[in-house]
Scaffold this active site. Structure first.
Site, PDB file in Angstrom:
ATOM      1  N   PHE A 104     -17.294 -10.150  -4.620  1.00  0.00           N
ATOM      2  CA  PHE A 104     -18.700  -9.956  -4.252  1.00  0.00           C
ATOM      3  C   PHE A 104     -18.895  -9.870  -2.743  1.00  0.00           C
ATOM      4  O   PHE A 104     -20.018  -9.959  -2.253  1.00  0.00           O
ATOM      5  CB  PHE A 104     -19.556 -11.095  -4.826  1.00  0.00           C
ATOM      6  CG  PHE A 104     -19.435 -11.224  -6.319  1.00  0.00           C
ATOM      7  CD1 PHE A 104     -20.047 -10.306  -7.156  1.00  0.00           C
ATOM      8  CD2 PHE A 104     -18.678 -12.239  -6.890  1.00  0.00           C
ATOM      9  CE1 PHE A 104     -19.931 -10.400  -8.542  1.00  0.00           C
ATOM     10  CE2 PHE A 104     -18.549 -12.347  -8.269  1.00  0.00           C
ATOM     11  CZ  PHE A 104     -19.173 -11.431  -9.102  1.00  0.00           C
ATOM     12  N   LEU A 105     -17.786  -9.719  -1.974  1.00  0.00           N
ATOM     13  CA  LEU A 105     -17.963  -9.716  -0.512  1.00  0.00           C
ATOM     14  C   LEU A 105     -18.665  -8.444  -0.044  1.00  0.00           C
ATOM     15  O   LEU A 105     -18.573  -7.385  -0.664  1.00  0.00           O
ATOM     16  CB  LEU A 105     -16.632  -9.905   0.205  1.00  0.00           C
ATOM     17  CG  LEU A 105     -15.486  -8.901   0.062  1.00  0.00           C
ATOM     18  CD1 LEU A 105     -15.706  -7.668   0.919  1.00  0.00           C
ATOM     19  CD2 LEU A 105     -14.182  -9.567   0.456  1.00  0.00           C
ATOM     20  N   GLU A 150     -19.238  -5.671   3.039  1.00  0.00           N
ATOM     21  CA  GLU A 150     -18.646  -5.154   4.270  1.00  0.00           C
ATOM     22  C   GLU A 150     -19.490  -5.669   5.429  1.00  0.00           C
ATOM     23  O   GLU A 150     -20.701  -5.840   5.301  1.00  0.00           O
ATOM     24  CB  GLU A 150     -18.658  -3.624   4.260  1.00  0.00           C
ATOM     25  CG  GLU A 150     -17.624  -3.070   3.317  1.00  0.00           C
ATOM     26  CD  GLU A 150     -17.617  -1.545   3.303  1.00  0.00           C
ATOM     27  OE1 GLU A 150     -18.022  -0.928   4.286  1.00  0.00           O
ATOM     28  OE2 GLU A 150     -17.211  -0.991   2.273  1.00  0.00           O
ATOM     29  N   CYS A 170     -20.423   1.138  -2.721  1.00  0.00           N
ATOM     30  CA  CYS A 170     -20.495   0.335  -3.948  1.00  0.00           C
ATOM     31  C   CYS A 170     -21.715   0.597  -4.813  1.00  0.00           C
ATOM     32  O   CYS A 170     -21.581   0.867  -6.011  1.00  0.00           O
ATOM     33  CB  CYS A 170     -20.435  -1.141  -3.579  1.00  0.00           C
ATOM     34  SG  CYS A 170     -18.978  -1.512  -2.615  1.00  0.00           S
ATOM     35  N   ASP A 178       0.876  -1.186   0.000  1.00  0.00           N
ATOM     36  CA  ASP A 178       0.000   0.000   0.000  1.00  0.00           C
ATOM     37  C   ASP A 178       0.907   1.228   0.000  1.00  0.00           C
ATOM     38  O   ASP A 178       2.027   1.185   0.511  1.00  0.00           O
ATOM     39  CB  ASP A 178      -0.907  -0.015   1.245  1.00  0.00           C
ATOM     40  CG  ASP A 178      -2.160   0.831   1.038  1.00  0.00           C
ATOM     41  OD1 ASP A 178      -3.259   0.258   1.013  1.00  0.00           O
ATOM     42  OD2 ASP A 178      -2.034   2.070   0.888  1.00  0.00           O
ATOM     43  N   LYS A 212     -19.843  -7.953 -12.476  1.00  0.00           N
ATOM     44  CA  LYS A 212     -19.761  -7.217 -11.202  1.00  0.00           C
ATOM     45  C   LYS A 212     -20.763  -6.056 -11.176  1.00  0.00           C
ATOM     46  O   LYS A 212     -21.521  -5.876 -10.213  1.00  0.00           O
ATOM     47  CB  LYS A 212     -18.336  -6.700 -11.013  1.00  0.00           C
ATOM     48  CG  LYS A 212     -18.144  -5.754  -9.874  1.00  0.00           C
ATOM     49  CD  LYS A 212     -18.328  -6.450  -8.538  1.00  0.00           C
ATOM     50  CE  LYS A 212     -18.418  -5.446  -7.426  1.00  0.00           C
ATOM     51  NZ  LYS A 212     -18.495  -6.041  -6.113  1.00  0.00           N
ATOM     52  N   THR A 242     -13.269  -2.919  -8.784  1.00  0.00           N
ATOM     53  CA  THR A 242     -14.405  -2.813  -9.704  1.00  0.00           C
ATOM     54  C   THR A 242     -14.073  -1.773 -10.759  1.00  0.00           C
ATOM     55  O   THR A 242     -13.929  -0.592 -10.440  1.00  0.00           O
ATOM     56  CB  THR A 242     -15.670  -2.417  -8.925  1.00  0.00           C
ATOM     57  OG1 THR A 242     -15.885  -3.431  -7.939  1.00  0.00           O
ATOM     58  CG2 THR A 242     -16.874  -2.329  -9.839  1.00  0.00           C
TER      59      THR A 242
HETATM   60  C1  UGA Z   1     -22.404  -4.673  -1.794  1.00  0.00           C
HETATM   61  C2  UGA Z   1     -22.770  -6.050  -2.373  1.00  0.00           C
HETATM   62  O1  UGA Z   1     -23.803  -6.640  -1.581  1.00  0.00           O
HETATM   63  C3  UGA Z   1     -21.551  -6.968  -2.396  1.00  0.00           C
HETATM   64  O2  UGA Z   1     -21.903  -8.202  -3.020  1.00  0.00           O
HETATM   65  C4  UGA Z   1     -20.425  -6.287  -3.188  1.00  0.00           C
HETATM   66  O3  UGA Z   1     -19.247  -7.070  -3.209  1.00  0.00           O
HETATM   67  C5  UGA Z   1     -20.117  -4.933  -2.551  1.00  0.00           C
HETATM   68  O4  UGA Z   1     -21.313  -4.119  -2.550  1.00  0.00           O
HETATM   69  C6  UGA Z   1     -19.028  -4.264  -3.366  1.00  0.00           C
HETATM   70  O5  UGA Z   1     -19.249  -4.005  -4.548  1.00  0.00           O
HETATM   71  O6  UGA Z   1     -17.914  -4.095  -2.856  1.00  0.00           O
HETATM   72  P1  UGA Z   1     -22.007  -3.685   0.654  1.00  0.00           P
HETATM   73  O7  UGA Z   1     -22.025  -2.350  -0.021  1.00  0.00           O
HETATM   74  O8  UGA Z   1     -20.898  -4.003   1.589  1.00  0.00           O
HETATM   75  O9  UGA Z   1     -22.011  -4.866  -0.450  1.00  0.00           O
HETATM   76  O10 UGA Z   1     -23.355  -3.805   1.479  1.00  0.00           O
HETATM   77  P2  UGA Z   1     -24.781  -4.502   1.307  1.00  0.00           P
HETATM   78  O11 UGA Z   1     -24.942  -5.521   2.358  1.00  0.00           O
HETATM   79  O12 UGA Z   1     -25.004  -4.936  -0.082  1.00  0.00           O
HETATM   80  O13 UGA Z   1     -25.754  -3.271   1.642  1.00  0.00           O
HETATM   81  C7  UGA Z   1     -25.779  -2.102   0.834  1.00  0.00           C
HETATM   82  C8  UGA Z   1     -26.861  -1.168   1.295  1.00  0.00           C
HETATM   83  O14 UGA Z   1     -28.160  -1.678   1.002  1.00  0.00           O
HETATM   84  C9  UGA Z   1     -26.869  -0.875   2.799  1.00  0.00           C
HETATM   85  O15 UGA Z   1     -27.035   0.500   3.004  1.00  0.00           O
HETATM   86  C10 UGA Z   1     -28.060  -1.650   3.310  1.00  0.00           C
HETATM   87  O16 UGA Z   1     -28.632  -1.068   4.452  1.00  0.00           O
HETATM   88  C11 UGA Z   1     -29.003  -1.557   2.133  1.00  0.00           C
HETATM   89  N1  UGA Z   1     -30.008  -2.647   2.072  1.00  0.00           N
HETATM   90  C12 UGA Z   1     -29.621  -3.932   1.914  1.00  0.00           C
HETATM   91  C13 UGA Z   1     -31.358  -2.323   2.125  1.00  0.00           C
HETATM   92  O17 UGA Z   1     -31.761  -1.149   2.265  1.00  0.00           O
HETATM   93  N2  UGA Z   1     -32.289  -3.342   2.032  1.00  0.00           N
HETATM   94  C14 UGA Z   1     -31.922  -4.633   1.871  1.00  0.00           C
HETATM   95  O18 UGA Z   1     -32.829  -5.502   1.767  1.00  0.00           O
HETATM   96  C15 UGA Z   1     -30.558  -4.936   1.819  1.00  0.00           C
END
Ligand code: UGA
Length: 450
Positions: A153-154, A156, A279, A30, A223, A119
């Site tokens: 696809f992980l 946070e 994301c 890094d 992606k 990405t």
């Molecule tokens: C997302 C994707 O889910 C991952 O698969 C992907 O790898 C990642 O982006 C990325 O591109 O790095 P992430 O942003 O960590 O992951 O979080 P999510 O769990 O997807 O939640 C995203 C947002 O959606 C949050 O603000 C959450 O509160 C909201 N959310 C989620 C809802 O409002 N309703 C739901 O039913 C699910």
């Protein structure tokens, strides 16, 4: 294998730690010296459940460095996992990817596979290849290398779980050797042959993970399509939720009933104040920007972004409707992070709503179990009143917004909380709390879409 990871954010660090756990020799590079110093002491630059524990198992074996030469030389595979934040027109800023590619080209001294995990827009794999070749020829050196795309696809908050037990692994490359190297690297994950860490047991019944091989462009588009579809699912349920509210229907019951249809699926149908994080916003904007270059308007993606923005404004509208005048009112916000189990504030709906309320003259009392230090540091001008105890956001407040569904908020002493308030109004932005219990505690309860 000798694996090098360039960029130690959520994706890079998790990938490095997991490959090390699977038995590979890992070097994490890094440019941020402070971050590297912290990591050498097994201290994390961000909050991510389980990662510290995993790092303390592996950190003595992972090599953390800011020296590109030693990191790049002799690597069998080099993963680019740097950030690609949005520029003002929605397209991603690729300057960190460019820098990483040029660094690889400068110091490469053996045959290697360069793996794009950041990405990146469609066509970036070819661009990275050209940048490396250019840097190699500037040095007058000639080493063979192959480029692959391996989107991540992980999530946070569940990063380690998703890295060890993914739904699929996608690799795009036109080079057979690159595909073979990545297959070998992921084999223990694909076949689930590693011994699961005791703090992260293997989900029951999980025995094999699909390995999808494709070309570079498809892997890159997979992606964007995955994130955009997830964002669209949430915006869809939120749009139906707005109508549900008007007609006297309940979005939680609607989501449950439609989600039982296996073609739709139950996940990511949780209505609320909308999606945030680093994301979905960035990737939907980037997909729209790419499509624009080809003259394709991407109606569903655009609509999902607009609906998401509207969800945040609807919170303000609901409060305005209840409180009549917002200027001079005090409102408590529970949760600042964009979702639970993280201290990440990027594109957090809570902070966006906070800014909209402050513009209308509201005083905000806020709490978050882990993200308050980040909020103090990143938003020094927002004039938020940080409370160390969640219940204290209620002091003389005219309303409380539950913005992030941290599990500890479910069982707060709601009776006490309602007594501290000027008006016991609760806007449950995640439809997360027990409505009947809140009503018994004296609250007027408002959800989203019900
Ligand atoms: C997302 C994707 O889910 C991952 O698969 C992907 O790898 C990642 O982006 C990325 O591109 O790095 P992430 O942003 O960590 O992951 O979080 P999510 O769990 O997807 O939640 C995203 C947002 O959606 C949050 O603000 C959450 O509160 C909201 N959310 C989620 C809802 O409002 N309703 C739901 O039913 C699910």
């Amino acid at each position: 294998m000798n694996i090098t990871i360039i960029g130690t954010g959520y994706v890079g660090l998790t990938t490095g730690v997991v490959f090390n756990f699977l038995g590979h020799k890992v070097t994490c590079l890094d440019i941020d010296e402070k971050k590297i110093e912290k990591l050498k002491k097994a201290s994390l630059p961000f909050y991510e459940p389980g990662l510290k524990q995993m790092l303390s198992l592996t950190s003595k074996k992972i090599h953390f460095t800011t020296e590109p030469k030693e990191a790049v030389a002799d690597a069998d595979a080099i993963f680019i996992t740097v950030g690609t934040p949005s520029l003002s027109d929605g397209s991603p800023d690729l300057s960190f990817v460019r820098e990483a590619a040029r660094t690889i080209g400068k110091y490469l001294n053996s045959r290697t596979v360069v793996v794009n995990k950041s990405t990146v827009p469609i066509g970036s794999g070819n661009w990275v290849e050209a940048l490396i070749s250019e840097a190699l020829s500037e040095n007058g050196t000639k080493h063979s290398f192959a480029v692959a795309s391996n989107p991540e696809f992980l999530r946070e908050g569940a990063a380690l779980h998703d890295a060890l037990y993914p739904d699929r692994v996608v690799v795009g490359s036109d080079n057979g050797q690159a595909l073979e190297t990545l297959y070998a690297l992921y084999k223990p994950v694909l076949e689930q042959t590693f011994t699961a860490p005791n703090f992260l047991p293997r989900p029951e019944g999980l025995s094999a993970i699909p390995f999808i091989t494709t070309n570079l462009a498809s892997a890159e588009l997979i992606k964007y399509a995955a994130n955009s579809f997830l964002a669209l699912k949430i915006s869809f349920i939120n749009e139906i939720g707005e109508l549900a509210e008007r007609v006297g229907a309940n979005i939680t019951e609607i989501a449950k009933a439609i989600g039982l249809d296996k073609r739709i699926g139950a996940r990511f149908l949780q209505a609320g104040i909308g999606w945030g994080g680093s994301c979905f916003g960035k990737d939907t904007a980037a997909l729209e920007a790419t499509a624009r270059e080809y003259g394709i308007p991407m109606h569903t993606i655009r609509a999902s972004r607009e609906i998401n923005n509207r969800q945040r404004e609807r919170v303000v509208e609901k409060l305005l409707h209840e409180l009549k005048i917002l200027k001079g009112k005090t409102i408590g916000i529970l949760g600042l992070a964009f979702k639970p189990q993280t201290d990440d504030l990027r594109e957090s709906a809570a902070l966006d709503i906070a800014k909209r309320l402050i513009e209308r003259g509201v005083t905000l009392r806020v709490h978050d179990p882990v993200a308050m230090d980040c909020a103090r540091e990143q938003y020094p001008d927002l004039n938020l009143s940080f409370q160390t105890e969640a219940e204290e956001v209620a002091q003389n407040a005219d309303a409380i917004i539950l913005a992030t569904e941290w599990p500890e908020y479910r069982d707060l002493n709601w009776e006490n909380i309602s007594k501290k308030m000027r008006q016991p109004l609760l806007l449950d932005g995640r439809n997360f709390l027990d409505k009947e219990r809140l009503i018994r505690a004296g609250f007027r309860y408002l959800g989203i879409g019900r």
